[in-house]
Structure formats: structure tokens, C-alpha cells
Enzyme design. Structure first.
Site, short mmCIF file in Angstrom:
data_model
loop_
_atom_site.label_atom_id
_atom_site.label_comp_id
_atom_site.label_asym_id
_atom_site.label_seq_id
_atom_site.Cartn_x
_atom_site.Cartn_y
_atom_site.Cartn_z
CG HIS A 57 -1.86 -1.28 1.44
ND1 HIS A 57 -2.54 -1.65 0.58
CD2 HIS A 57 -1.93 -1.99 2.31
CE1 HIS A 57 -3.13 -2.81 1.04
NE2 HIS A 57 -2.72 -2.90 1.98
CE LYS A 105 -4.46 -0.31 6.34
NZ LYS A 105 -3.41 -0.43 6.93
CG HIS A 219 -6.11 -5.79 1.38
ND1 HIS A 219 -6.88 -5.22 2.11
CD2 HIS A 219 -5.03 -5.73 1.82
CE1 HIS A 219 -6.16 -4.62 3.21
NE2 HIS A 219 -4.80 -5.08 3.24
#
Ligand SMILES: Nc1ncnc2c1ncn2[C@@H]1O[C@H](COP(=O)(O)OP(=O)(O)O)[C@@H](O)[C@H]1O
Ligand SMILES: Nc1ncnc2c1ncn2[C@@H]1O[C@H](COP(=O)(O)OP(=O)(O)O)[C@@H](O)[C@H]1O
Ligand SMILES: [Mg+2]
Ligand SMILES: [Mg+2]
Ligand SMILES: [Mg+2]
Ligand SMILES: [Mg+2]
Lengths: 333, 212, 333, 212
Positions: A57, A105, A219
Site C-alpha cells: 500500500h 486499520k 487489497h
């Protein structure tokens, strides 16, 4: 699979090697155990901010280590949460005696691994608070799901909580600010084409040329629905409607608008998206008071974009504007 | 008849082998309804376990081996599966205590401890399309086999079969936990990767007890 | 073609619309005639810097308008140089009486159009100097070609010449600094997969999964050869060898290393490239004194990377470190 | 026989039509050895020319029309082709001066002025795989046709044919100017897009003089 890599299993370490070489003024990288720490950490008396999660990410989270943002980031394997021992090692490395705030997260893996790390830290006498980030409105927040996911809004939480820690707020105050940011923001994205996970060589999802994933996760997880590809403005309107309707944001609100690329989207498209998003917020009576455009929370080379909206108040605005010096975000210094 | 630490070591070796062999398949299952890393995560974790077995002391107890394995998994798998399998095996280690020989009842207790540890951490109930849907029928089948007087090997074979059936039975389900829960109806028709890795692990346990 | 756009012909204007909305504190956009000007321009007594070229390379050049860098950028249609009337309009808008410096990447179209604009400016009594940027060593600089192309090195010229103008240097001095930067730097890139030009819907070149274009241009122009895909380190070594051998860079040189993504390359890969490039420069005895990693001179969503090396001296270093505030590059303020 | 401003206007209209029609083909040629925008650039420029023709005054001279066209092209095509065609037509406008009727000799002078303007700006010689390789044989053929006493229409048809052959003849060449020069040997086998657009423009000139 066409990538500028050497060995699929070395991607994370070699990325960090480059990060360390390019930004030695800001951060240092520990490879064993693996974490990234702010140069000069621990800072005595300052609340330390630690975040992390699966890799893939970038720049999230490693690119946000530095003055006014994170004290440490703990990158896991690609798309896999880091393990508790690594989070704990980072925690020990940056704790300056004022406690450590975990910014997590909301994914089962991240939650569980940071939870265990917090247990380790408690055992070592380090006070830890955790704040869950769950800004993605694509996913219903109900007892039927693992709850809302955390996506690009993480950048805003890290920036603003980081500024609060930098000005000397105590652990509870910084945690409260982080929770306030999380509660005041909503995000949602669309995916046009998947990134390819290096170790499998396979795209994380497949879509034909005429469809997009509305509500994509970072994802490559599916969102609300696969819908036909539409002009950018129509897609943006759908996203803005979903986001503003959720909090809800109302006329008169001052907002920060983040248009985030998912890795393989050119900047020109991000600005095209920003243009319509800003227009559509103005039509709703919102004041776009701060803007951020770029690829900050990505999914390898995924093509797509997410929009994040944060409702600002005077304090959040001041903290947003405070100096920050990280690899991926810098101003005021 | 009973099983000792050698069985635990063999179980882990066999697990490492089959997980490496099924890495791509587990990855593909996870790509369908998750993020595609489950095969990679499990393979990475059990490869580390395998390496760690080299240095296990000859007089380790089953519980001692399980504790070391659990710690290794927690610090190498990551993701959701790492803490879940790790906690499960840690609880199994507690259940085995300092016993050197595990009889049928101990084996059942050990499996139940894994399942309970996973449920403790993940809070999933049966039918929510997770690895619990493989562990729970496995524990039930093991318990029934033990009551029926089966040997440890027989108990593990019953558990493995039930886990495999349980994994298959996740296919028509909608997920309520983990990443697949975001899919709603779109999860239907796909097997849960964690339930599938559980089936592989329990088959490995039975294969390691081939002669017991 | 999967893109977040509305109308292929509106891409440039809508990108600028987003740019204007996101960065109204830095710049303003004129749509008719089309150019981007620094907020507050013209600045009386300051040499004004104007650059431009075909669009599709964002953030180049529009993202580099602002304090300490460009006074105006003139974006043409995608991959097509802007016309002289637009360059002239921008020139008039930002001339503060101290003359205007054109920074022109060496492509026949850009050269001719800026040349004509300079004629117009001369006619209007505005003093214009032009500096050609031609950093790409992929292309032989001989009488048999149009000469070396200007690629990512443009960012370095704009930053450093911009700082010189900001500190009050006169036109000849700023032009001399810009020429010095250009003469002290070399670049080269590789392409893995082409960007798709919006109006044709076609990739600008095609390569199978096993090959890359070694020496790619930022319009997808071919380079030295199509070669097999290799591990990143091997590719980087080829690029570094070509670049360092050309100036040549020698042991003891202090250098700025820019690793530039071509639009669709994830940041993690850029850091993997940076890691090896920095290693390989150190092995050659060079001191990597400054670093820049990101996607600055792109080719739509092309997958690939370019490496630029600039030999630094004390003055260039000081100018590089001087404050800059643009949409795509910001520090010191 | 001679041609007047109406011919220039018809030439430009016809050019706009064929360039729009051949936009994709020119783009594809430019994608092979350039950056793919030549079709788009020419179409954009001549669409603007077409729009501008609406407001041309009825008593404009051929040179007047050409000047307006040239300015439009310079401010709308961009890229290399914009200044080259623009300068060429500007020189043609100068060559035509204030004449209202163009005889054969004037037509040849006009074409030669375009070619010379392009060479002045671009410095390309014949054989360097550019639009000059279409213009130069066209000028030569026009000149020969004029010497042979051909009508203006005949002169333009000769020019168009030679331009077309010249464009085709760029295929085996290595480029020395423009973007294609970076390709070295790899340019061989590809037709130069600018030479091809020149062939289209001259065919349009001939078609516009169909009855002359
Ligand atoms: N709350 C939970 N309880 C039990 N098992 C879970 C839970 N959440 C996820 N899982 C299991 O974890 C598996 C996914 O593991 P893995 O792919 O390694 O982690 P991640 O989802 O973090 O990528 C799922 O297939 C599921 O069986
Ligand atoms: N120096 C030159 N002299 C003459 N013609 C040239 C020269 N450079 C380029 N050209 C012509 O311009 C054409 C390309 O035009 P175009 O694609 O519109 O511009 P660009 O190359 O800037 O993208 C080439 O095919 C060639 O015929
Ligand atoms: Mg994962
Ligand atoms: Mg997974
Ligand atoms: Mg062009
Ligand atoms: Mg072109």
C-alpha cells in the site's frame, strides 16, 4: 507478471532498503526485526505513534514516518498484517515514556496482531492505546460483517494525530483526536484493474474491459457491486453520494477532500476526479477547505481511485496545517 | 495406545510439506473471497516451524513442542490466520500440559483447545464461513470416535475427515467474519481458505499418526 | 481502454480544472488561452520561468508551477507541443519586466513552437532566453538524429533555475544556471508496458510479457533496444552504466539521484530501483548527496522507470535545498 | 486557365474531410515510429481551419485565405507538424501575394514556397524520412508538368501523385529528423506520418481543382 523487482519474497525488504537510502534524514529502517522508525526516536516525553499493516500500500504507512506524523511503521508481508513481535519491537524502539498510540486499520488480522502486541507492551510496562480506523463506507458496518475497513483515511488520522503528539498532547488526548478524525471521515473507492500480487503473479481480481468494482478495498476485496464503466463524473457522483450520505455531511460543513490513487492511476485522472468531486461538494453546500491529491494508500499497481472526506473543525484544521516532514507528505518545514 | 512428542513433530513436518504443496491452491481460494495471501502466509509460517524443529530438544514434551510451534506461527504468519492458529496451538499446549504421552482423551482435549482458542480470539460461530467451520465438526467427530473407543490414530482420522467435509460445507455459506464478510452473497460458491488449511493440517495430524 | 475520464478530448482541460480546484493557493489556470500561472504572477523584477510541452506527463510541467519553480506552464494536447500563441500568452501573463526564460525539452515540436513564441515575445518587447533540456542518453546525440530528448531531468532544471530566479538572479544568470544543470545531468529509462493514449484508445507501443524497452522515451518512443525482462537490479545496473559512462560521472562526484516513475509503476518498485541505483553509485565512488523518488515526468499510465543523475556543486546544492512550493514538489515552506 | 480563392477554400475543406477520415490511420503510422498524435493533431488543426472558413470574406485573395489558414494551423496543431505546415503555408501566402488568379507558374511557385518554408524551419533534407520527402518530389513533378504545358489541375494531379509515391518511398528509409530519428534501423519498413499527411493534402488540392 511484469514488475521491477528481483525476488517476489524480497519485495518488502528491498523497498525498505530504498526507503532507507533515499530518506536517511527522516527515518531509519530496522530489518531484523523489521520496522521503520523516525530518526531521533524515541523522543522523550512525546506520545509515540505506531501504525502498520500489510505491505503493498506504499507510501502507507512507511512513507508517513517522520516529524509530525508516525514514530514507527511496521510493514507486514504483502497484504498480510505484521506479527505482534514486530509491532512490539517497534513499540519499544519509539516509546519515549509518554505512551504509544497504535493506529490500526480495521481488518481482522491487523486487529488481532496489534492486540497481541499491546499485551506484550503492557507486560513490558509500556502504556498503549489503540484507535481503529474504519472509514470505508463500501462495506456495511453490521454484525454481519467484520465491520468497516480502513482505507485511505488512515493518512488523515496519522497526519492529524501526529501533529497533536508533536505539540505535546498526552496519550489520551492524542487518542481522542485520532478517534475524532476517524469518526468525522468517510471514504470509498472504485477499482478498474487489479494489481498483481508478486508472489502469485496473479491479479487480485479480474474484471472485463466494460466493468469496474464499485467500493473496492485496498487489497482488491470486492465492494458493493460490479457496475459498468461510466464517465469519470458519473462514477465520482456515485462515490460522493455514498460518502456524503453516510456521515452525513451537510451544507455548511468545511471539509478536507482527499482524492487517492490506488497505485496505477495517472495523476491526470486523479485531477479529473478531484474536479468533479469538488464541484459536486460545492453543489451540496460544502466548503472544500483543504485538498490532497495523489497516490497515498495504494494496492500495488491497481488502477482506480478512492475519495475521502473529512469534516474539519478549527482544531483539526490547525493540526492538518502543522508542519510535517515524511517521505510522502511534507510541508511547513 | 498413545502419541508422544514425536507425533507432534511429525505432524508439523507433514503440515509444512502439504502447506507448501498447496500454497497456490490456498492462495487462489483466498484470492476469490479474500486478499490472496493465505497460501503464502501459511507456507511462510510453517517453513519457519520446520526450521525451528531442527533445534527442538530430544526430551521436549508434546506441549513443549506445541508452544514453540505456536510462538513461531504468531511471529511469522501475520494476517488473521497467524494469531488464530497461534492462539489455538498455544491453548493446545496448555491443554497438553507436561504430559509426555497423549491418549485418546488427551487428543480430543487438545483439538478442542485449538478450536476454543480460535473462537476466543476470532469470535466466530459455526456457519460464519471461517476455519471454525472445519475445527468444530472435527472436534465433534474426534470426541465421538474417542467415545466409540477408537485409537488416537482413528480419532485423528475421524477429525480429518470431518474437517475436510466441514471445509467443503463452507462453500454455500455467506461469510460473517473476516475479509470474505464484505462479499455478501458473492461469497456463495467459494470455499473458505482458512477452513481448507485446517483440513490440510488435520489430515497431516492423522497422517503423522498413521501407525497409531 | 479503462480510464477515469469523461471525454478523450476534454482530458487536458478537466485535469487543469482539478488542478485549479485543488491548488488555488499556488496557481491559477487560464483556459482560453490555456496556461497555468503562479498565483501572484507577474512578480515585478523577478525573471519568469516558463515551460511546457505535450500533456500526459503530469505532474510535469503544470505541477511545478509555484514559488521557487515555474511562473507558468503551457500544456499542449496529449503528447503534442503547445502552440506559440499559448506560450506567448503565458509569457505576457508572467513577465515581471526582468525577462522570461523558456525551458524547452528537446523535441522538434517543442523547439519550433517555443521558437515562434519567442519571436512573438521579441515583437512585444519582452526579452526571452531559451534553454534546451536534453538529458536522455538513450538517444545518440549526433547529426543523424533530432538530438537527445528531454525527459525527467526537466524537473531538476526547473527546480534549480526556479530557485535562482527566486533569489533574484538576472535573466542571463538564471539561463546560465539552467544550462549548467542540463550539462551536468544525464537520464535514461525503461518501459515495461505502454500507456494508452485517450483519443486513440491504443497503447503507444506493445511488448510481450518477457520484454522491455531499454531507453524508452516519455511518449513511448523506442530507445536503444527491446531486451528481455530481467531482475530489477540487472536493469538498474544497465541504466546506471549507460548514465554514468556518458557525462562521465567519476569517483568523488556528489550527485543527486532521481528515480522517476513513468505513471503506472507502484512506489515500492521505485524504491527497489532506488536501492540498487544508490548501491551501484556508491560502488563507483559517487556520493549520493540528494535523493528524489516519485512519479514526476510520466507517460500516462506507462509502467516503467527512469533514472536521472545530476552532478552537484555547492551552488546547485544550495539552490536545490531552497524552499519550493508547487503542487508536486514542496519543502522549506 | 487559372485557380482563384475558391480553389484554396475548396482545397482546405477537402483537406479537413480527408484528414478527419484518415485520423486513425495517421495516428497508427505515428504510433509505429513517433508518439501517435499526428492524426489527432492534423484533424484538430484542420477542423479549426474549417470553422474559420465560415467567416472568410467573399473578396479574399488566395494569399489571404492561405495566411488565415496558416495562422490557424500554427495556433491549433502544435507538435512538429504545426509550425512546419504553418510556416510552409505562410510562405505560400507570401508567394501568392495579392494575386487573385493563380496560373500554372504561380501554382508551382506556391508549392515550392510551402516546401521551402518547411525546410527553413525543420532543416530536413530529402531522404531524412520526413514530410519533405513528399513535398520535394511533388514540387519537382509540378514543375515538370507546368513546363509540359499542363493545366493547373494537371499540375496539381502530378504533384499529388508524386507526393503519394514520395510518402510510400519513405518506408525503407532510416529517419534523421523528428521523433522517428531515435529508432535507427527500427524505422525501416514504416511510412512517415507527415509524408503521408502531405500526400493527403496534395490529393485534396488536386481534387479541389478537379475541373481546372
Ligand atoms: N474472526 C475469525 N474467526 C475465525 N477465523 C477467521 C476469522 N477471520 C478470518 N478467519 C480465517 O482466516 C482466514 C484468512 O486468513 P489469511 O488470509 O491468512 O488472513 P487475512 O484475511 O488477514 O489475509 C479465513 O479464510 C478464515 O478462515
Ligand atoms: N525537422 C523536420 N523537418 C520536416 N518534417 C519534420 C521534421 N520533424 C518532424 N517532421 C515531420 O513531422 C511529423 C510528425 O508530426 P507530429 O506527429 O504532428 O508531431 P510530433 O512529432 O511533435 O508528435 C513527422 O512524421 C515528419 O514528417
Ligand atoms: Mg492478508
Ligand atoms: Mg488473506
Ligand atoms: Mg507529439
Ligand atoms: Mg507525433
Amino acid at each position: 507478471m511484469k514488475k521491477l523487482i528481483n525476488d517476489a519474497r524480497a519485495v518488502v525488504d528491498e523497498t525498505l532498503g530504498g526507503l532507507a537510502a533515499a530518506h536517511s534524514d527522516i527515518l531509519s529502517v530496522s530489518f531484523e526485526p523489521r520496522y521503520v522508525a523516525r530518526r531521533g526516536a524515541p523522543i522523550a516525553g512525546k506520545v509515540a505513534l505506531v501504525s502498520g499493516g500489510g505491505s503493498g500500500h506504499e507510501p502507507l504507512h512507511v512513507g508517513f514516518v517522520g516529524r509530525g506524523m508516525l514514530d514507527a511503521a511496521v510493514p507486514g508481508a504483502i497484504f498480510a498484517s505484521p506479527t505482534p513481535d514486530l509491532v512490539f519491537a517497534a513499540t519499544r524502539a519509539v516509546d519515549g515514556g509518554a505512551g504509544v498510540l497504535y493506529l490500526v486499520k480495521n481488518y481482522t488480522g491487523d486487529v488481532l496482531n496489534f492486540e497481541t502486541a499491546a499485551d506484550f507492551a503492557a507486560g513490558a510496562g509500556i502504556r498503549v492505546e489503540s484507535v481503529l480506523i474504519n472509514d470505508d463506507v463500501a462495506v456495511e458496518d453490521s454484525s454481519f460483517t467484520a465491520g468497516r475497513r480502513g482505507i485511505a483515511g488512515a493518512v488523515l488520522v496519522e497526519k492529524i494525530a501526529g501533529a497533536a503528539a508533536e505539540r505535546g498532547d498526552d496519550l489520551d488526548s492524542v487518542a481522542a483526536i485520532a478517534r475524532r478524525v476517524n469518526a468525522s471521515m468517510r471514504s470509498m473507492g472504485v477499482g478498474l484493474r487489479a494489481g498483481v500480487v508478486p508472489y502469485s503473479g496473479e491479479p487480485s481480481f479480474t474484471l472485463d474491459d466494460e466493468h469496474i468494482e464499485f467500493g473496492i478495498g485496498i487489497h482488491g476485496e470486492p465492494g458493493r457491486a460490479v457496475i459498468p464503466l461510466e464517465p469519470a463524473d458519473a462514477i465520482v457522483d456515485r462515490l460522493v453520494t455514498a460518502i456524503t450520505g453516510d456521515l452525513p455531511f451537510v451544507a455548511g460543513d468545511r471539509v478536507l477532500l482527499l482524492v487517492n490513487g490506488l497505485g496505477g492511476t495517472p495523476l491526470s485522472e486523479l485531477y479529473i476526479v478531484f474536479r468533479r468531486a469538488a464541484q459536486s461538494l460545492v453543489e451540496r453546500g460544502l466548503a472544500v477547505t483543504r485538498s490532497l491529491v495523489g497516490s497515498f494508500a495504494t494496492s500495488l499497481e491497481m488502477q482506480g481511485v478512492s475519495i475521502t472526506l473529512l469534516r474539519l473543525d478549527d482544531e483539526l484544521l490547525e493540526l492538518w496545517d502543522a508542519p510535517v516532514h515524511t517521505a510522502a507528505l511534507r510541508w511547513g518545514c | 495406545m498413545s502419541l508422544d512428542a514425536t507425533w507432534v513433530v511429525d505432524w508439523m513436518r507433514e503440515s509444512a510439506r502439504v502447506l507448501a504443496e498447496n500454497r497456490a491452491e490456498l492462495g487462489a481460494l483466498d484470492r476469490e473471497i479474500g486478499d490472496g495471501d493465505h497460501g503464502e502466509n501459511m507456507d511462510r509460517g510453517f517453513a519457519a516451524v520446520l526450521a525451528g524443529l531442527e533445534t527442538i530438544s530430544a526430551d521436549a514434551s508434546p506441549g513443549g513442542v506445541l508452544q514453540k510451534v505456536a510462538m513461531t506461527l504468531i511471529s511469522t504468519i501475520g494476517g488473521a490466520a497467524g494469531p488464530l492458529y497461534g492462539t489455538g496451538l498455544l491453548k493446545a499446549s496448555d491443554a497438553a500440559g507436561t504430559e509426555t504421552q497423549l491418549d485418546g482423551a488427551s487428543i480430543v482435549a487438545l483439538l478442542r483447545a485449538v478450536r476454543d482458542g480460535i473462537v476466543l480470539r476470532g469470535k466466530a460461530e459455526v456457519g460464519e464461513k471461517t476455519m471454525v467451520d472445519a475445527w468444530t465438526p472435527a472436534v465433534d467427530a474426534a470426541s465421538a470416535a474417542e467415545s466409540a473407543g477408537e485409537s488416537p490414530g482413528g480419532i485423528l482420522r475421524a477429525a480429518a475427515e470431518a474437517a475436510s467435509a466441514g471445509a467443503e460445507a463452507t462453500e454455500p455459506l455467506i461469510a460473517r467474519k473476516g475479509r470474505a464478510s464484505y462479499l455478501g452473497e458473492r461469497a456463495i460458491g467459494h470455499r473458505d481458505p482458512g477452513a481448507q488449511s485446517t483440513a490440510l493440517l488435520l489430515q497431516a495430524a492423522a497422517d503423522a499418526a498413521r501407525n497409531a
